[in-house]
Design a protein around this motif. Structure first.
Motif, mmCIF file in Angstrom:
data_model
loop_
_atom_site.group_PDB
_atom_site.id
_atom_site.type_symbol
_atom_site.label_atom_id
_atom_site.label_comp_id
_atom_site.label_asym_id
_atom_site.label_seq_id
_atom_site.Cartn_x
_atom_site.Cartn_y
_atom_site.Cartn_z
ATOM 1 N N LEU A 1 -2.475 10.220 3.627
ATOM 2 C CA LEU A 1 -3.392 9.990 4.721
ATOM 3 C C LEU A 1 -4.813 10.378 4.318
ATOM 4 N N TRP A 2 -4.940 11.505 3.604
ATOM 5 C CA TRP A 2 -6.240 11.945 3.114
ATOM 6 C C TRP A 2 -6.085 12.611 1.759
ATOM 7 N N PRO A 3 -6.946 12.342 0.807
ATOM 8 C CA PRO A 3 -8.096 11.442 0.940
ATOM 9 C C PRO A 3 -7.656 9.994 1.155
ATOM 10 N N ILE A 4 -8.423 9.290 1.932
ATOM 11 C CA ILE A 4 -8.082 7.904 2.240
ATOM 12 C C ILE A 4 -7.932 7.116 0.943
ATOM 13 N N PRO A 5 -6.882 6.298 0.826
ATOM 14 C CA PRO A 5 -6.648 5.584 -0.439
ATOM 15 C C PRO A 5 -7.554 4.368 -0.615
ATOM 16 N N MET A 6 -7.686 3.925 -1.852
ATOM 17 C CA MET A 6 -8.310 2.630 -2.110
ATOM 18 C C MET A 6 -7.454 1.554 -1.445
ATOM 19 N N ILE A 7 -8.083 0.540 -0.922
ATOM 20 C CA ILE A 7 -7.324 -0.538 -0.286
ATOM 21 C C ILE A 7 -6.370 -1.184 -1.286
ATOM 22 N N SER A 8 -6.807 -1.311 -2.522
ATOM 23 C CA SER A 8 -5.967 -1.912 -3.564
ATOM 24 C C SER A 8 -4.670 -1.135 -3.773
ATOM 25 N N HIS A 9 -4.717 0.182 -3.587
ATOM 26 C CA HIS A 9 -3.526 1.008 -3.778
ATOM 27 C C HIS A 9 -2.504 0.820 -2.675
ATOM 28 N N CYS A 10 -2.906 0.127 -1.615
ATOM 29 C CA CYS A 10 -1.984 -0.165 -0.512
ATOM 30 C C CYS A 10 -1.246 -1.489 -0.732
ATOM 31 N N GLY A 11 -1.440 -2.094 -1.904
ATOM 32 C CA GLY A 11 -0.777 -3.360 -2.186
ATOM 33 C C GLY A 11 -0.069 -3.369 -3.528
ATOM 34 N N VAL A 12 0.435 -2.198 -3.931
ATOM 35 C CA VAL A 12 1.064 -2.071 -5.258
ATOM 36 C C VAL A 12 2.585 -2.119 -5.186
ATOM 37 N N TYR A 13 3.170 -1.433 -4.219
ATOM 38 C CA TYR A 13 4.625 -1.273 -4.173
ATOM 39 C C TYR A 13 5.240 -2.105 -3.040
ATOM 40 N N VAL A 14 6.556 -2.303 -3.173
ATOM 41 C CA VAL A 14 7.333 -2.990 -2.134
ATOM 42 C C VAL A 14 7.534 -2.010 -0.964
ATOM 43 N N PRO A 15 7.422 -2.462 0.291
ATOM 44 C CA PRO A 15 7.248 -3.852 0.754
ATOM 45 C C PRO A 15 5.799 -4.244 1.037
ATOM 46 N N GLU A 16 4.875 -3.277 1.010
ATOM 47 C CA GLU A 16 3.505 -3.582 1.438
ATOM 48 C C GLU A 16 2.793 -4.573 0.527
ATOM 49 N N LYS A 17 3.258 -4.679 -0.746
ATOM 50 C CA LYS A 17 2.597 -5.594 -1.667
ATOM 51 C C LYS A 17 2.711 -7.040 -1.211
ATOM 52 N N TYR A 18 3.818 -7.375 -0.528
ATOM 53 C CA TYR A 18 3.997 -8.744 -0.051
ATOM 54 C C TYR A 18 3.058 -9.054 1.112
ATOM 55 N N VAL A 19 2.926 -8.096 2.009
ATOM 56 C CA VAL A 19 1.992 -8.263 3.124
ATOM 57 C C VAL A 19 0.568 -8.395 2.589
ATOM 58 N N PHE A 20 0.227 -7.527 1.640
ATOM 59 C CA PHE A 20 -1.109 -7.501 1.048
ATOM 60 C C PHE A 20 -1.435 -8.827 0.376
ATOM 61 N N SER A 21 -0.547 -9.295 -0.494
ATOM 62 C CA SER A 21 -0.808 -10.513 -1.269
ATOM 63 C C SER A 21 -0.848 -11.763 -0.390
ATOM 64 N N ILE A 22 0.179 -11.928 0.441
ATOM 65 C CA ILE A 22 0.258 -13.141 1.261
ATOM 66 C C ILE A 22 -0.905 -13.185 2.259
ATOM 67 N N GLY A 23 -1.158 -12.064 2.921
ATOM 68 C CA GLY A 23 -2.220 -12.031 3.915
ATOM 69 C C GLY A 23 -3.586 -12.322 3.331
ATOM 70 N N LYS B 1 -9.756 10.396 -6.034
ATOM 71 C CA LYS B 1 -9.182 11.453 -5.200
ATOM 72 C C LYS B 1 -10.224 12.208 -4.390
ATOM 73 N N TYR B 2 -11.498 12.106 -4.767
ATOM 74 C CA TYR B 2 -12.543 12.782 -4.008
ATOM 75 C C TYR B 2 -12.869 12.039 -2.714
ATOM 76 N N GLY B 3 -12.461 10.788 -2.628
ATOM 77 C CA GLY B 3 -12.588 10.041 -1.379
ATOM 78 C C GLY B 3 -13.879 9.278 -1.181
ATOM 79 N N ARG B 4 -14.868 9.488 -2.036
ATOM 80 C CA ARG B 4 -16.156 8.830 -1.820
ATOM 81 C C ARG B 4 -16.076 7.321 -2.074
ATOM 82 N N ILE B 5 -15.410 6.930 -3.153
ATOM 83 C CA ILE B 5 -15.278 5.499 -3.463
ATOM 84 C C ILE B 5 -14.441 4.773 -2.402
ATOM 85 N N PRO B 6 -13.273 5.315 -2.015
ATOM 86 C CA PRO B 6 -12.496 4.641 -0.964
ATOM 87 C C PRO B 6 -13.247 4.489 0.357
#
Length: 237
Positions: free
Chosen positions: A46-68, A185-190
Motif C-alpha cells: 500500500l505504501w510506498p505507492i507502487p509504480m503503475i507498471s508494477h501493478c501489471g506484472v503478475y497473474v491475475p492483474e497482468k491480464y486486466v492491465f494489458s487488455i484494458g 521505494k522512496y515513493g517520489r517517482i511513483p
C-alpha cells in the motif's frame, strides 16, 4: 449534388465526445483495478505507492492491465484523430502525427510488454507515452492562447492548468529516474507517475464537454467524380 449533411439518427448515433469519456474511464478503471488486484494478492504494498507498471506484472492483474490499456490505446488513436480533425483552434494534423499517435503507440507498448519480462521495450513505450502526451497537451493549450477572454471558458482554463501539471509531473519523474537515479521505494517517482496519469486522463475528459453534441463518428463514401458523400444521405433528386 450530395444532399444536406444533417445528423442522421440512424447512423450518427455515436457522438465523438463519448470516445474521450470512454478513454478516460478505461485508463483510470484499468489502473485502479490492476492496483487493487496486485494489492489484494500481495504483489505490491500500500505504501510506498507502487509504480503503475508494477501493478501489471503478475497473474491475475497482468491480464486486466494489458487488455484494458491496449483497448485504451486504440481509443487514444481515435481520440487524437477526432481532436485533430474537429476544426477547433487546437486542431493540427502535424501535431497529431508528431506527438499524438506516437503517444498512443507508447501506451500500447507499455501495455503488452511488462516491466519484468520486456523492460527495455516497456520503458521505451512509457517514455514515449508520457513525454509525447505531455508535449501534446502543452501544444493544445498554447494554441488556445489567442482566444479572446470571452471565448476562454472554464474548460480552456482547466486544460491549461492540467497541461502544466502533466508536464511538471512527467519531467520531474524523468529527472528523478534518469538523472538522479532515485529509488522507487522512496515513493517520489511513483507519486509523479500517478499524478501524470490522473491529470492526463482529466485533460482528455475535458474534451467530452468541449466537443459537445456537434461531432459524430461516422463514415464517408468517396465518389471520385463528385467528391465526398456521407453514407447517411441520399442524392438530391
Amino acid at each position: 449534388m450530395p444532399g444536406n449533411y444533417g445528423p442522421d439518427p440512424e447512423r450518427n448515433w455515436f457522438q465523438s465526445r463519448k470516445v474521450a469519456l470512454l478513454q478516460c474511464f478505461l485508463v483510470l478503471a484499468t489502473t485502479l483495478a490492476s492496483w487493487a488486484l496486485a494489492l489484494y494478492y500481495g504483489h505490491v504494498k500500500l505504501w510506498p505507492i507502487p509504480m503503475i507498471s508494477h501493478c501489471g506484472v503478475y497473474v491475475p492483474e497482468k491480464y486486466v492491465f494489458s487488455i484494458g490499456l491496449v483497448v485504451a490505446a486504440s481509443l487514444m488513436f481515435l481520440f487524437i484523430w477526432i481532436v485533430e480533425t474537429a476544426g477547433k483552434i487546437y486542431s493540427s494534423k502535424a501535431v497529431a502525427w508528431a506527438l499524438g499517435f506516437p503517444c498512443s503507440i507508447g501506451l500500447m507498448l507499455l501495455a503488452v510488454c511488462n516491466c519484468e519480462e520486456e523492460p527495455t521495450v516497456h520503458y521505451i513505450g512509457a517514455i514515449a507515452y508520457f513525454v509525447c502526451f505531455a508535449l501534446w497537451c502543452v501544444v493544445c493549450s498554447f494554441k488556445e492562447l489567442p482566444l479572446e477572454r470571452s471565448e476562454q471558458d472554464c474548460w480552456v482554463r482547466t486544460r491549461r492548468v492540467l497541461a502544466l501539471l502533466i508536464t511538471a509531473f512527467t519531467f520531474i519523474m524523468l529527472f528523478l529516474f534518469l538523472v538522479v537515479h532515485d529509488k522507487v521505494k522512496y515513493g517520489r517517482i511513483p507519486v509523479c507517475e500517478w499524478g501524470a496519469v490522473i491529470c492526463s486522463e482529466l485533460f482528455i475528459g475535458t474534451f467530452y464537454f468541449d466537443l459537445g453534441d456537434d461531432y459524430y463518428v461516422e463514415q464517408v463514401k468517396v465518389d471520385r467524380k463528385r467528391g465526398y458523400k456521407k453514407l447517411s444521405n441520399e442524392d438530391d433528386v
